[in-house]
Write a protein that holds these residues in place. Structure first.
Motif, PDB file in Angstrom:
ATOM      1  N   UNK A 268       0.793  -1.236   0.000  1.00  0.00           N
ATOM      2  CA  UNK A 268       0.000   0.000   0.000  1.00  0.00           C
ATOM      3  C   UNK A 268       0.826   1.288   0.000  1.00  0.00           C
ATOM      4  N   UNK A 269       2.145   1.169   0.076  1.00  0.00           N
ATOM      5  CA  UNK A 269       2.961   2.377   0.164  1.00  0.00           C
ATOM      6  C   UNK A 269       2.707   3.315  -1.003  1.00  0.00           C
ATOM      7  N   UNK A 270       2.406   4.567  -0.706  1.00  0.00           N
ATOM      8  CA  UNK A 270       2.225   5.586  -1.746  1.00  0.00           C
ATOM      9  C   UNK A 270       0.874   5.548  -2.433  1.00  0.00           C
ATOM     10  N   UNK A 271       0.038   4.554  -2.108  1.00  0.00           N
ATOM     11  CA  UNK A 271      -1.299   4.493  -2.720  1.00  0.00           C
ATOM     12  C   UNK A 271      -2.230   5.474  -2.019  1.00  0.00           C
ATOM     13  N   UNK A 272      -3.413   5.703  -2.622  1.00  0.00           N
ATOM     14  CA  UNK A 272      -4.331   6.703  -2.069  1.00  0.00           C
ATOM     15  C   UNK A 272      -5.379   6.001  -1.197  1.00  0.00           C
ATOM     16  N   UNK A 273      -5.389   6.346   0.058  1.00  0.00           N
ATOM     17  CA  UNK A 273      -6.296   5.749   1.040  1.00  0.00           C
ATOM     18  C   UNK A 273      -7.746   6.048   0.662  1.00  0.00           C
ATOM     19  N   UNK A 274      -8.613   5.023   0.727  1.00  0.00           N
ATOM     20  CA  UNK A 274     -10.022   5.225   0.368  1.00  0.00           C
ATOM     21  C   UNK A 274     -10.937   4.810   1.509  1.00  0.00           C
ATOM     22  N   UNK A 275     -10.413   4.731   2.701  1.00  0.00           N
ATOM     23  CA  UNK A 275     -11.238   4.372   3.856  1.00  0.00           C
ATOM     24  C   UNK A 275     -10.863   5.253   5.040  1.00  0.00           C
ATOM     25  N   UNK A 276     -11.790   5.297   5.991  1.00  0.00           N
ATOM     26  CA  UNK A 276     -11.472   5.926   7.265  1.00  0.00           C
ATOM     27  C   UNK A 276     -10.675   4.916   8.078  1.00  0.00           C
ATOM     28  N   UNK A 277      -9.653   5.368   8.767  1.00  0.00           N
ATOM     29  CA  UNK A 277      -8.869   4.477   9.617  1.00  0.00           C
ATOM     30  C   UNK A 277      -9.098   4.883  11.069  1.00  0.00           C
ATOM     31  N   UNK A 278      -9.452   3.885  11.903  1.00  0.00           N
ATOM     32  CA  UNK A 278      -9.661   4.144  13.322  1.00  0.00           C
ATOM     33  C   UNK A 278      -8.623   3.409  14.149  1.00  0.00           C
TER      34      UNK A 278
ATOM     35  N   UNK B 271      -1.584   9.275  23.000  1.00  0.00           N
ATOM     36  CA  UNK B 271      -1.476   9.558  21.555  1.00  0.00           C
ATOM     37  C   UNK B 271      -2.863   9.651  20.928  1.00  0.00           C
ATOM     38  N   UNK B 272      -3.690   8.667  21.250  1.00  0.00           N
ATOM     39  CA  UNK B 272      -5.061   8.647  20.719  1.00  0.00           C
ATOM     40  C   UNK B 272      -5.902   7.681  21.558  1.00  0.00           C
ATOM     41  N   UNK B 273      -7.173   7.999  21.697  1.00  0.00           N
ATOM     42  CA  UNK B 273      -8.088   7.105  22.419  1.00  0.00           C
ATOM     43  C   UNK B 273      -8.636   6.049  21.456  1.00  0.00           C
ATOM     44  N   UNK B 274      -9.106   4.942  21.987  1.00  0.00           N
ATOM     45  CA  UNK B 274      -9.682   3.868  21.157  1.00  0.00           C
ATOM     46  C   UNK B 274     -10.846   4.411  20.341  1.00  0.00           C
ATOM     47  N   UNK B 275     -11.004   3.861  19.120  1.00  0.00           N
ATOM     48  CA  UNK B 275     -12.137   4.190  18.239  1.00  0.00           C
ATOM     49  C   UNK B 275     -12.073   5.574  17.604  1.00  0.00           C
ATOM     50  N   UNK B 276     -10.998   6.282  17.831  1.00  0.00           N
ATOM     51  CA  UNK B 276     -10.872   7.616  17.227  1.00  0.00           C
ATOM     52  C   UNK B 276     -10.368   7.472  15.791  1.00  0.00           C
ATOM     53  N   UNK B 277     -10.825   8.381  14.909  1.00  0.00           N
ATOM     54  CA  UNK B 277     -10.352   8.381  13.519  1.00  0.00           C
ATOM     55  C   UNK B 277      -8.917   8.916  13.475  1.00  0.00           C
ATOM     56  N   UNK B 278      -8.029   8.152  12.838  1.00  0.00           N
ATOM     57  CA  UNK B 278      -6.628   8.566  12.760  1.00  0.00           C
ATOM     58  C   UNK B 278      -6.200   8.915  11.334  1.00  0.00           C
ATOM     59  N   UNK B 279      -6.987   8.545  10.324  1.00  0.00           N
ATOM     60  CA  UNK B 279      -6.694   8.964   8.939  1.00  0.00           C
ATOM     61  C   UNK B 279      -7.987   8.966   8.141  1.00  0.00           C
ATOM     62  N   UNK B 280      -8.121   9.959   7.286  1.00  0.00           N
ATOM     63  CA  UNK B 280      -9.321  10.121   6.456  1.00  0.00           C
ATOM     64  C   UNK B 280      -9.006   9.705   5.015  1.00  0.00           C
ATOM     65  N   UNK B 281     -10.022   9.337   4.252  1.00  0.00           N
ATOM     66  CA  UNK B 281      -9.790   8.984   2.846  1.00  0.00           C
ATOM     67  C   UNK B 281      -9.208  10.165   2.054  1.00  0.00           C
ATOM     68  N   UNK B 282      -8.487   9.813   0.989  1.00  0.00           N
ATOM     69  CA  UNK B 282      -8.011  10.845   0.076  1.00  0.00           C
ATOM     70  C   UNK B 282      -6.608  11.338   0.338  1.00  0.00           C
ATOM     71  N   UNK B 283      -5.856  10.586   1.161  1.00  0.00           N
ATOM     72  CA  UNK B 283      -4.460  10.962   1.403  1.00  0.00           C
ATOM     73  C   UNK B 283      -3.538   9.840   0.918  1.00  0.00           C
ATOM     74  N   UNK B 284      -2.315  10.214   0.587  1.00  0.00           N
ATOM     75  CA  UNK B 284      -1.336   9.203   0.185  1.00  0.00           C
ATOM     76  C   UNK B 284      -0.882   8.431   1.424  1.00  0.00           C
TER      77      UNK B 284
END
Ligand code: AMP
Ligand code: MG
Length: 406
Positions: free
Chosen positions: A19-29, A138-151
């Motif tokens: 997946x390196x350098x590909x465009x993310x198409x999902x929300x990551x939690x 750093x982050x709490x459980x279930x929090x969004x850590x990356x949004x779609x549309x980023x490399x």
């Protein structure tokens, strides 16, 4: 106009390792807090504030180790401590960690027992919470850590693994195709007569399109200057492509068949001719099945500049990237104050101090000068308003810079 027709391509699930350098198409939690429990930020010794009320040197016996990756041992009663490592879970009752460097260690070769001493001045500097990373800081459980549309950058790839994503949904690669035209244009390995030349456009475009992991370029093809050859090449290329680059044959010459052929194939011509130099005859079209076409005048510098300038935003949209390319502004080290009544893309070299220097060029056929340049700046059309003339401070003006790579 082009971007209105450039819709993000479909998505697919792929292994994280690809997946390196590909465009993310999902929300990551985050599937759990990070860190998942309180952990030590240092190699050192686990302490309790209550045990530190000393005005003289404090001696603590090292009772056990609290290694990373295991349930922490209980904290011994005073005067004892646990040896703790970076990343080790914090034992219950412990409220600070002292760095190893801030203690004196006393190994005892006979008994195998060890102790540490802590000097009074160090004792005074200790405070609850020292060198402890708190659960979820750093982050709490279930929090969004990356949004779609980023490399998927190296750090995002690492984070996906941290939160257990063995597969990741990305946009499929954007398929591109290249067709060169011109009876006079021969492949690299050919020995041209003085009346012919070797192809530089497809290698230049292929190199540009090779620079992004979210692109899937097809091998370039060539068409002679007949409507039949050009139409056949376009039909073949469109079977593969989301975006097709054509070079040559798009201007006013008798052998410039590309616009008519595209129309015959049902193209919706979005524009033909732009107020820009180089690359004035550039054409963009949308084909009946939705593919986009950028037909660029054949001169090598026109191709490199307009493919970069017009192609890059379209490719980013198709790829599913949300953010436009960030503007990179430069000032010129020696400004000649010139502008034109159209968008002027001028070759520049980047200097170590961050300024740019104009590269002299003979014109849009001069690939040698373009190869000396790192890219080009965009000089906007001459602004003849009174305001602009009064503040004609050319030396400090900033221009967007585009490198040759995407
Ligand atoms: P055209 O746009 O077809 O009129 O071509 C403009 C100029 O670019 C002519 O001098 C062509 O010989 C040159 N040219 C066209 N295609 C290529 C190519 N693939 N590589 C190098 N030069 C080219
Ligand atoms: Mg031609």
């Amino acid at each position: 106009m082009l971007l209105d027709h450039a819709h993000a391509v479909d998505t697919q699930a792929i292994p994280l390792a690809d997946a390196s350098g590909r465009v993310l198409a999902q929300t990551v939690r985050a599937d759990r807090p990070s860190p998942a429990c309180d952990v030590s930020a240092m190699d050192g010794y686990a302490l309790r504030t209550a045990d530190l009320d000393h005005t003289t040197t404090l001696t603590l016996a090292i009772i056990a180790d609290a290694p990373p990756g295991t349930k922490p041992p209980p904290m011994p009663p005073a005067p004892g401590t646990l040896r703790i490592m970076t990343g080790s879970p914090i034992p219950p009752g412990v409220d600070l960690v002292i760095k190893r460097e801030d203690t004196t260690e006393h190994p005892d070769p006979h008994t195998n027992k060890q102790s540490i001493t802590i000097e009074p001045d160090v004792l005074q500097s200790l405070a609850p919470g020292n060198h402890i990373r708190r659960q979820g800081e750093n982050i709490a459980a279930d929090t969004i850590v990356a949004q779609p549309g980023v490399e998927i950058s190296p750090t995002r790839a690492g984070m996906l693994s941290l939160f257990g994503h063995t597969a990741v949904t990305v946009h499929r690669k954007v398929r591109t195709a290249i067709i060169t035209t011109g009876d006079e244009v021969l492949p690299t390995q050919a020995t041209p007569t003085p009346y012919q030349l070797r192809d530089s456009n497809s290698p230049a475009l292929a190199a540009m399109l090779a620079s992004k992991p979210w692109l899937d370029p097809a091998p370039p093809t060539h068409a002679n200057d007949t409507p039949k050859h050009i139409a056949a090449a376009i039909r073949d290329a469109l079977a593969h492509a989301d975006l097709l680059f054509l070079t040559g044959g798009v201007s006013m010459g008798d052998r410039d068949h590309v616009p008519a052929v595209l129309r015959d194939l049902g193209a919706n011509i979005l524009f033909h001719k732009l107020p820009q130099r180089p690359g004035k005859p550039a054409l963009a079209a949308r084909m009946p099945d939705g593919q986009l076409v950028l037909a660029l005048p054949g001169n090598p510098v026109s191709v490199c500049v307009t493919a970069r300038r017009l192609g890059s935003p379209v490719l980013r949209h198709l790829a599913g990237l949300i953010a436009p390319e960030p503007d990179r502004l430069v000032t010129l080290d020696q400004h000649d104050g010139k502008s034109l009544e159209l968008w002027w893309h001028r070759l520049v070299q980047l200097l170590p101090d961050g300024c740019a220097r104009l590269v002299a060029t003979v014109g849009s056929g001069d690939l040698v000068s373009a190869a000396r340049a790192d890219g080009f700046i965009e000089v906007p059309p001459t602004d003849t308003s009174d305001d602009a003339l009064n503040h004609n401070d050319a030396a400090n003006r900033q221009y967007p810079f585009r490198p040759w790579t995407l």
